[in-house]
Scaffold this motif. Structure first.
Motif, PDB file in Angstrom:
ATOM      1  N   LEU A   1      20.349  79.424   4.808  1.00 16.69           N
ATOM      2  CA  LEU A   1      18.997  79.441   4.245  1.00 16.69           C
ATOM      3  C   LEU A   1      18.775  80.639   3.336  1.00 16.69           C
ATOM      4  CD1 LEU A   1      16.428  78.343   6.951  1.00 16.69           C
ATOM      5  CD2 LEU A   1      17.050  77.214   4.849  1.00 16.69           C
ATOM      6  N   ARG A   2      19.336  81.774   3.709  1.00 13.41           N
ATOM      7  CA  ARG A   2      19.170  82.972   2.886  1.00 13.41           C
ATOM      8  C   ARG A   2      19.896  82.854   1.559  1.00 13.41           C
ATOM      9  NH1 ARG A   2      19.560  87.620   7.522  1.00 13.41           N
ATOM     10  NH2 ARG A   2      17.542  87.136   8.435  1.00 13.41           N
ATOM     11  N   VAL A   3      20.932  82.045   1.501  1.00 14.39           N
ATOM     12  CA  VAL A   3      21.631  81.813   0.242  1.00 14.39           C
ATOM     13  C   VAL A   3      20.958  80.685  -0.539  1.00 14.39           C
ATOM     14  CG1 VAL A   3      23.822  81.018  -0.742  1.00 14.39           C
ATOM     15  CG2 VAL A   3      23.817  82.694   1.089  1.00 14.39           C
TER      16      VAL A   3
ATOM     17  N   LEU B   1      15.422  69.577   7.995  1.00 15.34           N
ATOM     18  CA  LEU B   1      16.241  69.780   9.198  1.00 15.34           C
ATOM     19  C   LEU B   1      16.882  71.159   9.214  1.00 15.34           C
ATOM     20  CD1 LEU B   1      17.966  66.308   9.621  1.00 15.34           C
ATOM     21  CD2 LEU B   1      16.178  67.320  11.038  1.00 15.34           C
ATOM     22  N   LEU B   2      17.358  71.602   8.062  1.00 12.56           N
ATOM     23  CA  LEU B   2      17.961  72.930   7.967  1.00 12.56           C
ATOM     24  C   LEU B   2      16.941  74.008   8.310  1.00 12.56           C
ATOM     25  CD1 LEU B   2      20.572  74.430   7.109  1.00 12.56           C
ATOM     26  CD2 LEU B   2      19.593  74.564   4.843  1.00 12.56           C
ATOM     27  N   GLY B   3      15.731  73.844   7.816  1.00 12.56           N
ATOM     28  CA  GLY B   3      14.679  74.805   8.128  1.00 12.56           C
ATOM     29  C   GLY B   3      14.299  74.813   9.598  1.00 12.56           C
ATOM     30  N   LEU B   4      14.281  73.628  10.216  1.00 16.40           N
ATOM     31  CA  LEU B   4      13.944  73.555  11.635  1.00 16.40           C
ATOM     32  C   LEU B   4      15.046  74.130  12.517  1.00 16.40           C
ATOM     33  CD1 LEU B   4      12.302  70.029  11.868  1.00 16.40           C
ATOM     34  CD2 LEU B   4      11.175  72.242  12.042  1.00 16.40           C
ATOM     35  N   LEU B   5      16.290  73.894  12.151  1.00 18.11           N
ATOM     36  CA  LEU B   5      17.402  74.385  12.956  1.00 18.11           C
ATOM     37  C   LEU B   5      17.640  75.881  12.787  1.00 18.11           C
ATOM     38  CD1 LEU B   5      19.947  71.472  12.530  1.00 18.11           C
ATOM     39  CD2 LEU B   5      18.557  72.010  14.534  1.00 18.11           C
ATOM     40  N   ALA B   6      17.161  76.457  11.721  1.00 20.23           N
ATOM     41  CA  ALA B   6      17.422  77.867  11.443  1.00 20.23           C
ATOM     42  C   ALA B   6      16.352  78.794  12.007  1.00 20.23           C
ATOM     43  CB  ALA B   6      17.529  78.086   9.938  1.00 20.23           C
TER      44      ALA B   6
ATOM     45  N   LEU C   1      17.610  77.835  -4.967  1.00 17.93           N
ATOM     46  CA  LEU C   1      16.569  76.865  -5.315  1.00 17.93           C
ATOM     47  C   LEU C   1      15.461  77.526  -6.141  1.00 17.93           C
ATOM     48  CD1 LEU C   1      16.211  74.797  -2.031  1.00 17.93           C
ATOM     49  CD2 LEU C   1      17.103  74.022  -4.223  1.00 17.93           C
ATOM     50  N   ALA C   2      15.101  78.745  -5.784  1.00 18.14           N
ATOM     51  CA  ALA C   2      14.066  79.456  -6.538  1.00 18.14           C
ATOM     52  C   ALA C   2      14.528  79.736  -7.969  1.00 18.14           C
ATOM     53  CB  ALA C   2      13.705  80.762  -5.837  1.00 18.14           C
ATOM     54  N   LEU C   3      15.786  80.126  -8.147  1.00 13.16           N
ATOM     55  CA  LEU C   3      16.308  80.364  -9.497  1.00 13.16           C
ATOM     56  C   LEU C   3      16.336  79.078 -10.318  1.00 13.16           C
ATOM     57  CD1 LEU C   3      19.231  82.864  -8.853  1.00 13.16           C
ATOM     58  CD2 LEU C   3      17.114  83.301 -10.101  1.00 13.16           C
ATOM     59  N   GLY C   4      16.717  77.970  -9.673  1.00  9.79           N
ATOM     60  CA  GLY C   4      16.729  76.691 -10.381  1.00  9.79           C
ATOM     61  C   GLY C   4      15.333  76.276 -10.826  1.00  9.79           C
ATOM     62  N   LEU C   5      14.359  76.395  -9.928  1.00  9.60           N
ATOM     63  CA  LEU C   5      12.983  76.050 -10.299  1.00  9.60           C
ATOM     64  C   LEU C   5      12.429  76.999 -11.351  1.00  9.60           C
ATOM     65  CD1 LEU C   5      11.483  75.110  -6.830  1.00  9.60           C
ATOM     66  CD2 LEU C   5      12.021  73.580  -8.725  1.00  9.60           C
ATOM     67  N   THR C   6      12.793  78.260 -11.280  1.00 12.27           N
ATOM     68  CA  THR C   6      12.359  79.219 -12.300  1.00 12.27           C
ATOM     69  C   THR C   6      12.945  78.867 -13.653  1.00 12.27           C
ATOM     70  OG1 THR C   6      12.198  80.941 -10.623  1.00 12.27           O
ATOM     71  CG2 THR C   6      12.320  81.664 -12.911  1.00 12.27           C
ATOM     72  N   ALA C   7      14.216  78.483 -13.686  1.00 13.87           N
ATOM     73  CA  ALA C   7      14.855  78.098 -14.950  1.00 13.87           C
ATOM     74  C   ALA C   7      14.174  76.872 -15.550  1.00 13.87           C
ATOM     75  CB  ALA C   7      16.343  77.828 -14.732  1.00 13.87           C
TER      76      ALA C   7
END
Length: 179
Positions: A5-7, A77-82, A12-18
């Protein structure tokens, strides 16, 4: 999971910013040169023409919708498991919540187990539900090492103010070689 998640979050933020920067560049270019209809960076007129030919029944639309749904479900799911898996301790007052991490509990148990004379080495994993101890000893006759390790862990758990006592699993084996 938390490392993923930290990676993933900054990527995802860089992609949306671009994408946002490209949209801003294209909007400003359209305001400055409204007559030309030419794209500055992205070929949006060609994309628009291709999208105008698509209908909701076309295969690419369904495939993209399914892919977006699967990616979204995986992210949820990744957010819930992390999430953090803290271990609750008894609170000194009703207004206070006290927790500790499984790593701290495993270190406490590991130190207590390794302090025993019969134990040569030990590996401990802990969660809110179970503590697993794998210990190696010099002379494991008739399961004496297992009883020693179990009693060490039980005495430590009696001392700790845990809100819910985890199950304890102990596996032992005899270490070969000189002491």
């Amino acid at each position: 999971m938390r490392v993923l998640l930290r990676v993933l979050a900054p990527l995802l933020a860089l992609g949306l910013t671009a994408v946002g920067v490209l949209v801003v560049i294209e909007v400003v270019a359209a305001w400055v040169r409204p007559v030309s209809g030419q794209a500055l960076v992205a070929p949006w007129p060609a994309w628009r023409a291709a999208l105008e030919r698509l209908t909701w029944q076309d295969n690419p639309v369904a495939a993209i919708a399914i892919a977006a749904a699967v990616v979204g479900l995986l992210l949820v799911l990744l957010g819930l498991l992390a999430r953090r898996h803290d271990i609750r301790l008894t609170a000194p007052s009703p207004d206070v919540t006290v927790t500790t991490s499984p790593r701290v509990l495993a270190r406490l148990v590991g130190r207590r187990v390794r302090a025993a004379d019969d134990v040569a080495a030990a590996r401990v994993t802990a969660s809110a539900r179970k503590i697993s101890v794998r210990a190696e000893g010099w002379d494991d006759q008739h399961g004496e090492l297992r009883r020693t390790v179990t009693s060490q862990v039980d005495s430590l758990l009696d001392e700790l103010p845990l809100a819910r006592r985890p199950r304890v699993g102990v596996a032992t084996r005899e270490r070969k070689g000189p002491r």
